[in-house]
Design an enzyme around this catalytic site. Structure first.
Site, PDB file in Angstrom:
ATOM      1  N   CYS A 116       1.883  -6.470 -28.449  1.00 41.23           N
ATOM      2  CA  CYS A 116       3.097  -6.282 -29.228  1.00 41.23           C
ATOM      3  C   CYS A 116       4.285  -6.082 -28.313  1.00 41.23           C
ATOM      4  CB  CYS A 116       2.917  -5.092 -30.160  1.00 41.23           C
ATOM      5  SG  CYS A 116       1.514  -5.364 -31.236  1.00 41.23           S
TER       6      CYS A 116
ATOM      7  N   PRO B 200      -5.703  -8.338   4.025  1.00 45.37           N
ATOM      8  CA  PRO B 200      -5.441  -9.278   2.939  1.00 45.37           C
ATOM      9  C   PRO B 200      -6.081  -8.829   1.627  1.00 45.37           C
ATOM     10  CG  PRO B 200      -7.200 -10.106   4.331  1.00 45.37           C
ATOM     11  CD  PRO B 200      -6.700  -8.840   4.984  1.00 45.37           C
ATOM     12  N   GLY B 201      -5.342  -8.958   0.556  1.00 50.83           N
ATOM     13  CA  GLY B 201      -5.896  -8.687  -0.763  1.00 50.83           C
ATOM     14  C   GLY B 201      -5.862  -9.970  -1.577  1.00 50.83           C
ATOM     15  N   ARG B 202      -4.644 -10.307  -2.013  1.00 50.46           N
ATOM     16  CA  ARG B 202      -4.451 -11.477  -2.875  1.00 50.46           C
ATOM     17  C   ARG B 202      -5.087 -12.755  -2.308  1.00 50.46           C
ATOM     18  NH1 ARG B 202       0.089 -11.679  -6.033  1.00 50.46           N
ATOM     19  NH2 ARG B 202       1.089 -10.311  -4.518  1.00 50.46           N
TER      20      ARG B 202
ATOM     21  N   TYR C 205       6.626  -9.470 -12.754  1.00 55.02           N
ATOM     22  CA  TYR C 205       7.235 -10.134 -11.573  1.00 55.02           C
ATOM     23  C   TYR C 205       7.677 -11.562 -11.865  1.00 55.02           C
ATOM     24  CZ  TYR C 205       3.813  -6.773  -9.650  1.00 55.02           C
ATOM     25  OH  TYR C 205       3.021  -5.688  -9.394  1.00 55.02           O
TER      26      TYR C 205
ATOM     27  N   GLY D  63      -0.530  -9.190   2.773  1.00 54.08           N
ATOM     28  CA  GLY D  63       0.637  -9.818   2.177  1.00 54.08           C
ATOM     29  C   GLY D  63       0.692 -11.326   2.175  1.00 54.08           C
TER      30      GLY D  63
ATOM     31  N   ARG E 171       1.304  -9.640 -14.543  1.00 54.35           N
ATOM     32  CA  ARG E 171       2.151 -10.223 -13.501  1.00 54.35           C
ATOM     33  C   ARG E 171       3.300 -11.088 -14.020  1.00 54.35           C
ATOM     34  NH1 ARG E 171       0.872 -12.946  -9.812  1.00 54.35           N
ATOM     35  NH2 ARG E 171       2.049 -11.823  -8.242  1.00 54.35           N
TER      36      ARG E 171
HETATM   37  N1  LLP Z   1      -1.970  -3.321   2.685  1.00 51.36           N
HETATM   38  C1  LLP Z   1      -1.115  -2.494   2.062  1.00 51.36           C
HETATM   39  C2  LLP Z   1      -0.727  -1.254   2.708  1.00 51.36           C
HETATM   40  C3  LLP Z   1      -0.601  -2.829   0.807  1.00 51.36           C
HETATM   41  O1  LLP Z   1       0.255  -2.016   0.201  1.00 51.36           O
HETATM   42  C4  LLP Z   1      -1.005  -4.045   0.185  1.00 51.36           C
HETATM   43  C5  LLP Z   1      -0.495  -4.410  -1.129  1.00 51.36           C
HETATM   44  C6  LLP Z   1      -1.916  -4.858   0.866  1.00 51.36           C
HETATM   45  C7  LLP Z   1      -2.371  -4.478   2.112  1.00 51.36           C
HETATM   46  C8  LLP Z   1      -2.424  -6.148   0.305  1.00 51.36           C
HETATM   47  O2  LLP Z   1      -1.416  -7.082   0.104  1.00 51.36           O
HETATM   48  P1  LLP Z   1      -1.773  -8.565  -0.378  1.00 51.36           P
HETATM   49  O3  LLP Z   1      -2.505  -9.238   0.759  1.00 51.36           O
HETATM   50  O4  LLP Z   1      -2.625  -8.482  -1.580  1.00 51.36           O
HETATM   51  O5  LLP Z   1      -0.455  -9.163  -0.672  1.00 51.36           O
HETATM   52  N2  LLP Z   1       0.792  -5.917  -7.820  1.00 51.36           N
HETATM   53  C9  LLP Z   1       1.560  -6.820  -6.996  1.00 51.36           C
HETATM   54  C10 LLP Z   1       1.169  -6.717  -5.553  1.00 51.36           C
HETATM   55  C11 LLP Z   1       1.275  -5.326  -5.008  1.00 51.36           C
HETATM   56  C12 LLP Z   1       0.813  -5.240  -3.585  1.00 51.36           C
HETATM   57  C13 LLP Z   1       0.699  -3.839  -3.163  1.00 51.36           C
HETATM   58  N3  LLP Z   1       0.268  -3.669  -1.825  1.00 51.36           N
HETATM   59  C14 LLP Z   1       1.364  -8.239  -7.515  1.00 51.36           C
HETATM   60  O6  LLP Z   1       0.667  -8.423  -8.484  1.00 51.36           O
HETATM   61  O7  LLP Z   1       1.943  -9.170  -6.981  1.00 51.36           O
END
Ligand code: LLP
Length: 435
Positions: free
Chosen positions: A363, A292-294, A336, A249, A332
């Protein structure tokens, strides 16, 4: 000079042209077509290493699992494996990619709130480190599926910690009302089920309060809630929490005036909270895992679009620039209200004109990628580069209007490697069945 908290580490402007990883953006667009997603290998690797280093400095057992949902290709999972991170997956196919890339199964967490038996069976058969369970119903299915196994399947319980994250409500997942996570009062029933299931081994607790977070305090508070629940599970049910995860997150700025959260402070906040609350409850320190993802992939990715046309206002000023991608490759802004930064990759040093909106080709009125961006007055054929486009773009892409999805390249040291080929019309029509 480009602000590098927004653009990839290797991004530079040379003679007015954007370069990434030693590759000229316009040359990449010419070679691979647009829309094109360009990923900077140096930025990706550095982001992964920075996470490991920040937690290593805290001196407690930890794991960093890249959250595949932000972006997953085999090449990216190979980088993850090379850098020694684990992986979080949420579907059978994500697990397949992890396996193709050689990510050690023990370092995989498999999340989800509505997985099929086939997906769970695959995860168990392949030996994923932890299945993270979100509902009592799924726990029941997993218990049935693993009954009689010689090797018990590791599992974590995901709880809704009752902490509201300060973020867009569509990506807040920690409050009691969220669709995610077991309510804490369901933990007793879960613990009893686990204790009665020889095929399951309890590993620990998990929570994820949301995405795009800049507020470290609430992440620290999440750890505190998890430790309190871990103490309860030990006292009431004799279950030991060996691993504890506050999810992922951590936010990524996408505008020059925003600041990136401090990774060291993030690691320190989580670790301090874990230490403090474990000491208070006389619990041994569990392994701290983050997902971490984003913050690993967003800034490494730049989206390149060709300007196709313009809509002029009565005074001749540009009202909209139209580009050859949009909401199907980056949902996005529409979903959002996410904001982005952009420049003209072929004329980056030209003086900016008045603010314009950049609209996509789809469209739908909501298909506007940037609402208010200052660019040099653009013409058809110009190349628009959008920064921090690596996360939750391609992974959420669709074929709306039957437009094939973009290609992706990985750039480093002047070389571009294709990591996802452009979709073709034949691909798009492959599932279409005439009468
Ligand atoms: N762990 C879990 C259990 C999660 O559900 C998520 C993201 C992450 C880790 C990774 O979170 P991050 O570090 O990427 O914030 N589509 C949305 C974001 C959805 C996130 C879903 N879960 C966007 O584009 O902002």
């Amino acid at each position: 000079m480009l602000p590098h908290h927004i653009w990839p580490d290797t991004a530079t402007i040379s003679a007015g042209r954007l370069q990434i990883g030693g590759c000229d953006a316009q040359a990449l667009a010419a070679a691979h077509g647009t829309p094109l997603y360009v990923f900077d290998e140096a930025t990706l690797r550095r982001a992964m290493r920075a996470y490991l280093a920040a937690f290593r400095r805290q001196g407690l057992p930890f794991g960093v699992h890249y959250a595949a949902k932000a972006l997953l290709t085999t090449a990216l999972a190979q980088l993850v494996a090379q850098e020694g991170l684990g992986l979080d997956v949420v579907s059978g196919a994500e697990l397949l990619v992890a396996r193709r890339a050689g990510v050690p199964m023990a370092q995989i967490h498999f999340h989800g709130n509505a997985r099929s038996d086939a997906e769970l069976e695959r995860a168990v058969a392949w030996g994923v480190g932890a299945v993270v369970v979100d509902t009592l119903d799924e726990l029941e299915r997993l218990a049935t599926l693993t009954a009689g196994r010689a090797q018990p399947q590791g599992l974590m319980l995901r709880v809704a910690p009752g902490i509201e994250a300060r973020t867009h409500r569509y990506i807040a997942t920690g409050d009691a009302d969220s669709k995610f996570g077991l309510p804490p009062e369901a933990l007793d029933a879960a613990a009893q089920r686990i204790r009665a299931s020889a095929g399951l081994r309890f590993l620990g607790l998990h929570a994820h309060i949301g995405s795009q977070l800049f507020d470290l305090e609430r992440l620290g508070a999440t750890v505190a809630v998890l430790v309190r629940l871990a103490a309860r599970l030990r006292t009431r049910h004799g279950l030991t929490t060996e691993e504890l995860s506050p999810g992922g997150g951590l936010g990524t700025p996408s505008l020059a005036e925003e600041t990136a959260p401090d990774l060291e402070a993030y690691a320190a906040t989580l670790s301090a909270s874990l230490r403090q609350h474990c000491a208070a409850h006389a619990l041994p320190l569990p392994r701290l895992t983050v997902e971490p993802g984003r913050s690993i992939v967003a800034r490494a990715g730049v989206a390149l679009y060709t300007v196709m046309g313009r809509k002029l206002a009565a005074d001749g000023s540009i009202r909209y620039l139209y580009v050859d991608g949009g909401m199907a490759d980056n949902l996005r802004p529409a979903l959002y209200h996410a904001r982005y930064t952009a420049l003209l990759a072929n004329r980056a040093s030209a003086p900016p004109g008045p603010p314009v909106a950049v609209a996509g080709r789809y469209c739908e009125s909501g298909d506007v990628l940037l609402r208010d961006v200052r660019l040099p007055p653009a013409h058809p054929g110009d190349l628009l580069a959008v920064a921090t486009a690596g996360a939750y773009t391609l992974s959420m892409a669709s074929t709306y209007n039957l437009v094939p999805r973009p290609a992706a390249v990985l750039v480093a040291a002047g070389r571009a490697r294709l990591i996802q080929r452009r979709e073709t019309e034949a691909d798009v029509l492959a599932r279409d069945v005439p009468l």
